[in-house]
Motif scaffolding. Structure first.
Motif, PDB file in Angstrom:
ATOM      1  N   GLU A   1      34.350  27.780  45.279  1.00  0.00           N
ATOM      2  CA  GLU A   1      35.739  27.316  45.329  1.00  0.00           C
ATOM      3  C   GLU A   1      36.443  27.665  46.634  1.00  0.00           C
ATOM      4  OE1 GLU A   1      36.278  25.328  43.151  1.00  0.00           O
ATOM      5  OE2 GLU A   1      34.717  25.908  41.742  1.00  0.00           O
ATOM      6  N   GLU A   2      35.748  28.320  47.551  1.00  0.00           N
ATOM      7  CA  GLU A   2      36.318  28.700  48.842  1.00  0.00           C
ATOM      8  C   GLU A   2      37.593  29.524  48.672  1.00  0.00           C
ATOM      9  OE1 GLU A   2      36.797  25.139  51.100  1.00  0.00           O
ATOM     10  OE2 GLU A   2      34.650  24.824  51.352  1.00  0.00           O
ATOM     11  N   LEU A   3      37.574  30.408  47.666  1.00  0.00           N
ATOM     12  CA  LEU A   3      38.678  31.326  47.438  1.00  0.00           C
ATOM     13  C   LEU A   3      38.284  32.716  47.909  1.00  0.00           C
ATOM     14  CD1 LEU A   3      39.621  30.222  43.797  1.00  0.00           C
ATOM     15  CD2 LEU A   3      40.921  29.730  45.877  1.00  0.00           C
ATOM     16  N   ARG A   4      39.274  33.559  48.080  1.00  0.00           N
ATOM     17  CA  ARG A   4      38.995  34.952  48.438  1.00  0.00           C
ATOM     18  C   ARG A   4      39.948  35.864  47.662  1.00  0.00           C
ATOM     19  NH1 ARG A   4      42.084  32.979  52.612  1.00  0.00           N
ATOM     20  NH2 ARG A   4      43.972  34.184  53.082  1.00  0.00           N
ATOM     21  N   ILE A   5      39.553  37.091  47.499  1.00  0.00           N
ATOM     22  CA  ILE A   5      40.385  38.072  46.822  1.00  0.00           C
ATOM     23  C   ILE A   5      41.333  38.698  47.837  1.00  0.00           C
ATOM     24  CG2 ILE A   5      40.372  40.291  45.619  1.00  0.00           C
ATOM     25  CD1 ILE A   5      37.686  39.478  44.402  1.00  0.00           C
ATOM     26  N   GLU A   6      42.615  38.682  47.521  1.00  0.00           N
ATOM     27  CA  GLU A   6      43.606  39.273  48.405  1.00  0.00           C
ATOM     28  C   GLU A   6      43.817  40.752  48.106  1.00  0.00           C
ATOM     29  OE1 GLU A   6      44.946  38.027  50.955  1.00  0.00           O
ATOM     30  OE2 GLU A   6      44.543  35.880  50.766  1.00  0.00           O
TER      31      GLU A   6
ATOM     32  N   VAL B   1      29.215  39.892  38.405  1.00  0.00           N
ATOM     33  CA  VAL B   1      28.819  39.974  39.809  1.00  0.00           C
ATOM     34  C   VAL B   1      27.321  39.743  39.896  1.00  0.00           C
ATOM     35  CG1 VAL B   1      28.582  42.496  39.719  1.00  0.00           C
ATOM     36  CG2 VAL B   1      28.856  41.365  41.925  1.00  0.00           C
ATOM     37  N   ASN B   2      26.938  38.806  40.751  1.00  0.00           N
ATOM     38  CA  ASN B   2      25.529  38.546  41.004  1.00  0.00           C
ATOM     39  C   ASN B   2      25.020  39.636  41.939  1.00  0.00           C
ATOM     40  OD1 ASN B   2      23.022  37.573  41.963  1.00  0.00           O
ATOM     41  ND2 ASN B   2      23.658  35.450  41.632  1.00  0.00           N
ATOM     42  N   LEU B   3      24.028  40.393  41.498  1.00  0.00           N
ATOM     43  CA  LEU B   3      23.576  41.537  42.286  1.00  0.00           C
ATOM     44  C   LEU B   3      22.956  41.124  43.619  1.00  0.00           C
ATOM     45  CD1 LEU B   3      22.159  43.937  39.552  1.00  0.00           C
ATOM     46  CD2 LEU B   3      24.477  43.703  40.438  1.00  0.00           C
TER      47      LEU B   3
ATOM     48  N   LEU C   1      29.611  40.032  47.027  1.00  0.00           N
ATOM     49  CA  LEU C   1      30.922  39.787  47.620  1.00  0.00           C
ATOM     50  C   LEU C   1      31.631  38.586  47.010  1.00  0.00           C
ATOM     51  CD1 LEU C   1      30.156  40.447  51.405  1.00  0.00           C
ATOM     52  CD2 LEU C   1      31.183  41.996  49.732  1.00  0.00           C
ATOM     53  N   LEU C   2      30.924  37.803  46.207  1.00  0.00           N
ATOM     54  CA  LEU C   2      31.497  36.585  45.647  1.00  0.00           C
ATOM     55  C   LEU C   2      31.305  36.575  44.133  1.00  0.00           C
ATOM     56  CD1 LEU C   2      30.168  34.220  48.420  1.00  0.00           C
ATOM     57  CD2 LEU C   2      32.555  34.863  48.066  1.00  0.00           C
ATOM     58  N   PRO C   3      32.087  37.372  43.418  1.00  0.00           N
ATOM     59  CA  PRO C   3      31.932  37.470  41.964  1.00  0.00           C
ATOM     60  C   PRO C   3      32.468  36.241  41.236  1.00  0.00           C
ATOM     61  CG  PRO C   3      33.828  38.742  42.678  1.00  0.00           C
ATOM     62  CD  PRO C   3      33.165  38.237  43.930  1.00  0.00           C
TER      63      PRO C   3
ATOM     64  N   LEU D   1      27.752  47.398  42.659  1.00  0.00           N
ATOM     65  CA  LEU D   1      28.874  46.879  41.874  1.00  0.00           C
ATOM     66  C   LEU D   1      29.798  45.985  42.683  1.00  0.00           C
ATOM     67  CD1 LEU D   1      29.883  50.013  39.758  1.00  0.00           C
ATOM     68  CD2 LEU D   1      28.566  48.029  39.025  1.00  0.00           C
ATOM     69  N   GLY D   2      29.785  46.134  44.000  1.00  0.00           N
ATOM     70  CA  GLY D   2      30.676  45.346  44.835  1.00  0.00           C
ATOM     71  C   GLY D   2      32.026  46.019  44.997  1.00  0.00           C
ATOM     72  N   ILE D   3      32.823  45.493  45.906  1.00  0.00           N
ATOM     73  CA  ILE D   3      34.150  46.063  46.154  1.00  0.00           C
ATOM     74  C   ILE D   3      35.034  45.921  44.921  1.00  0.00           C
ATOM     75  CG2 ILE D   3      36.200  45.907  47.604  1.00  0.00           C
ATOM     76  CD1 ILE D   3      34.420  44.796  49.826  1.00  0.00           C
ATOM     77  N   TYR D   4      34.871  44.798  44.229  1.00  0.00           N
ATOM     78  CA  TYR D   4      35.669  44.536  43.034  1.00  0.00           C
ATOM     79  C   TYR D   4      34.727  44.411  41.835  1.00  0.00           C
ATOM     80  CZ  TYR D   4      39.116  43.410  46.606  1.00  0.00           C
ATOM     81  OH  TYR D   4      39.953  43.467  47.694  1.00  0.00           O
ATOM     82  N   PRO D   5      34.404  45.520  41.170  1.00  0.00           N
ATOM     83  CA  PRO D   5      33.446  45.480  40.061  1.00  0.00           C
ATOM     84  C   PRO D   5      33.989  44.674  38.882  1.00  0.00           C
ATOM     85  CG  PRO D   5      33.847  47.744  40.818  1.00  0.00           C
ATOM     86  CD  PRO D   5      34.894  46.882  41.439  1.00  0.00           C
ATOM     87  N   PRO D   6      33.104  44.200  38.003  1.00  0.00           N
ATOM     88  CA  PRO D   6      33.572  43.542  36.785  1.00  0.00           C
ATOM     89  C   PRO D   6      34.572  44.420  36.040  1.00  0.00           C
ATOM     90  CG  PRO D   6      31.204  43.233  37.031  1.00  0.00           C
ATOM     91  CD  PRO D   6      31.630  44.190  38.113  1.00  0.00           C
ATOM     92  N   GLY D   7      35.632  43.787  35.562  1.00  0.00           N
ATOM     93  CA  GLY D   7      36.712  44.524  34.909  1.00  0.00           C
ATOM     94  C   GLY D   7      37.934  44.675  35.789  1.00  0.00           C
ATOM     95  N   SER D   8      37.799  44.374  37.096  1.00  0.00           N
ATOM     96  CA  SER D   8      38.927  44.472  38.026  1.00  0.00           C
ATOM     97  C   SER D   8      39.863  43.277  37.854  1.00  0.00           C
ATOM     98  CB  SER D   8      38.433  44.516  39.476  1.00  0.00           C
ATOM     99  OG  SER D   8      37.572  45.608  39.705  1.00  0.00           O
ATOM    100  N   ILE D   9      41.173  43.534  37.921  1.00  0.00           N
ATOM    101  CA  ILE D   9      42.179  42.467  37.957  1.00  0.00           C
ATOM    102  C   ILE D   9      42.511  42.212  39.421  1.00  0.00           C
ATOM    103  CG2 ILE D   9      44.522  41.786  37.349  1.00  0.00           C
ATOM    104  CD1 ILE D   9      42.864  41.900  34.923  1.00  0.00           C
TER     105      ILE D   9
END
Length: 418
Positions: A383-388, A353-355, A359-361, A331-339
């Protein structure tokens, strides 16, 4: 302390976080709000005829200038700016095409999800009067899902739309089925095992049909007799299946044992690890995760991010740690449905999330200048963005909450990357 203000364009600096006073379609930038990264972007804003714009000081690395610099920056030539604008417009066009592809994928998956949900409703409706027909339809549904699941390794797990109120059994059962089958595939189980796990997961809660409706609808904690009755539902589910000749043993064990724990503290029979099959242990993990994501009589719902974290911290001794770890990885650190809040300062809803690259949803971004139905969906990698950080829905301002529309029930379904 001042947090934001309108600033003349000639007083902007690299590092200022700006919001453009233009419609999204009327400028070459990907977003209408962003941090200035190069002086050429400021020149581009001048070329667009913008005299002043809104600067968010909290999100800026440096404040705007207080007066025009005595030594103006080296100006870009008109040709350079024209070429830059054309390049940016082309990049934006390509990003829009990627977003359109992702929307097509999502719509296609929503369609598959709705069809599976309708088939689930139909077979549940037949369980009481024609159980053999219902089980045959359940087997057909699982066979079709398995065929889709094994057709490609390039799978994407998507967040589905909110459920219709009052249909928890259908959504919960289908969600447990999809996640359990995906997890079994990730563990490299065989076709027959994946189907057996799916069949057991699909039917694991059918015993609730025999419980009094006031028990299922109750919003306050159960009394001890009510809890004992509720804990009995896996046995009621299993009793349905006794009427079915040659029902797969693996699936039957999932049905009756999906609330059992490795340490013997589960229900309804208090079995321990040695008495629980691999399939039952797997579905128990998935079922607990789904339960954490939804409010019950005692606890509010956790975000998918918080649910995975809680499962990891509190599952030792109760659940198979190999399966817990594999599901977190899936599911990744931030599964679908996470804000989430991004490095750009924007808020977004994790949609997919691509299985193969968890890490890059893909994230639906809040942009007040873009209509909600056209909200950009971006891939963090491109987009060279990251989740804070992850954010609880309750912490969002009302306008962002309504725009992103966090799901009350987290439902997943898989699709294939185009």
């Amino acid at each position: 302390m001042e947090k934001s203000r309108y600033v003349p364009v000639h007083l902007l600096q690299v590092g200022n976080y700006v919001r453009l006073p233009l419609s999204w379609k009327d400028h070459p930038f990907l977003f209408s709000s962003f941090k200035l990264k190069a002086a050429a972007q400021i020149e581009m804003l001048k070329k667009l005829g913008i005299n002043e714009l809104y600067v968010d000081l909290d999100r800026s690395d440096t404040p705007p200038l207080t007066e025009a610099p005595t030594t103006p920056p080296v100006a870009e030539t008109e040709q350079d700016l024209t070429q830059l604008q054309a390049h940016m417009a082309q990049c934006k066009k390509e990003r829009i095409e990627i977003q359109q592809r992702m929307r097509r994928e999502l719509q296609k998956t929503e369609s598959h999800f709705s069809r599976s949900l309708a088939r689930m409703r139909n077979l549940v409706g037949k369980l009481q009067k024609r159980p053999l027909n219902a089980i045959d339809e359940a087997k057909e549904l699982i066979a079709d899902i398995t065929q889709e699941l094994l057709a490609s390794d390039n799978l994407v797990l998507h967040l589905m739309s909110d459920q219709e109120k009052g249909h928890d059994l259908y959504f919960h059962s289908l969600n447990i089925t999809v996640l359990s089958m995906l997890l079994a595939k990730e563990l490299q189980w065989g076709n027959s095992e994946i189907q057996a796990v799916g069949l057991g997961a699909l039917l694991h809660d059918i015993g609730k049909l025999k419980l009094p409706s006031q028990i299922l609808r109750k919003q306050t904690p159960f009394t001890k007799p009510e809890q004992n009755l509720y804990n009995h539902h896996p046995i009621l589910s299993h009793n349905f299946l006794k009427l079915v000749p040659d029902f797969p043993v693996i699936a039957a064990e999932v049905v009756i044992n999906h609330h059992e724990h490795l340490d013997g503290s589960g229900t309804p029979r208090g079995l321990n690890a040695e008495q629980l099959s691999d399939a039952a242990q797997l579905v128990a993990v998935v079922n607990y995760y789904d339960t954490l994501c939804h409010p019950n009589r005692q606890y509010p719902a956790k975000t998918p991010y918080a649910a995975l974290s809680y499962l990891y911290k509190h599952s030792k001794g109760k659940f198979n740690q190999g399966y817990v770890a594999k599901m977190i990885k899936m599911l990744g650190i931030y599964p679908p449905g996470s804000i989430v809040e991004l490095s750009s300062g924007q808020f977004g809803l994790v949609m997919s999330v691509n299985l193969q690259n968890i890490l890059l949803p893909s994230i639906l971004i809040y942009d007040p200048l873009v209509p909600k139905e056209q909200a950009p969906i971006v891939e963090l990698e491109s987009e060279e963005l990251r989740i804070e950080r992850c954010v609880t829905p309750a912490a969002l301002p009302d306008n962002i909450y309504k725009y992103l529309n966090p799901r009350e029930r987290i439902s997943y379904y898989f699709g294939h990357r185009e």
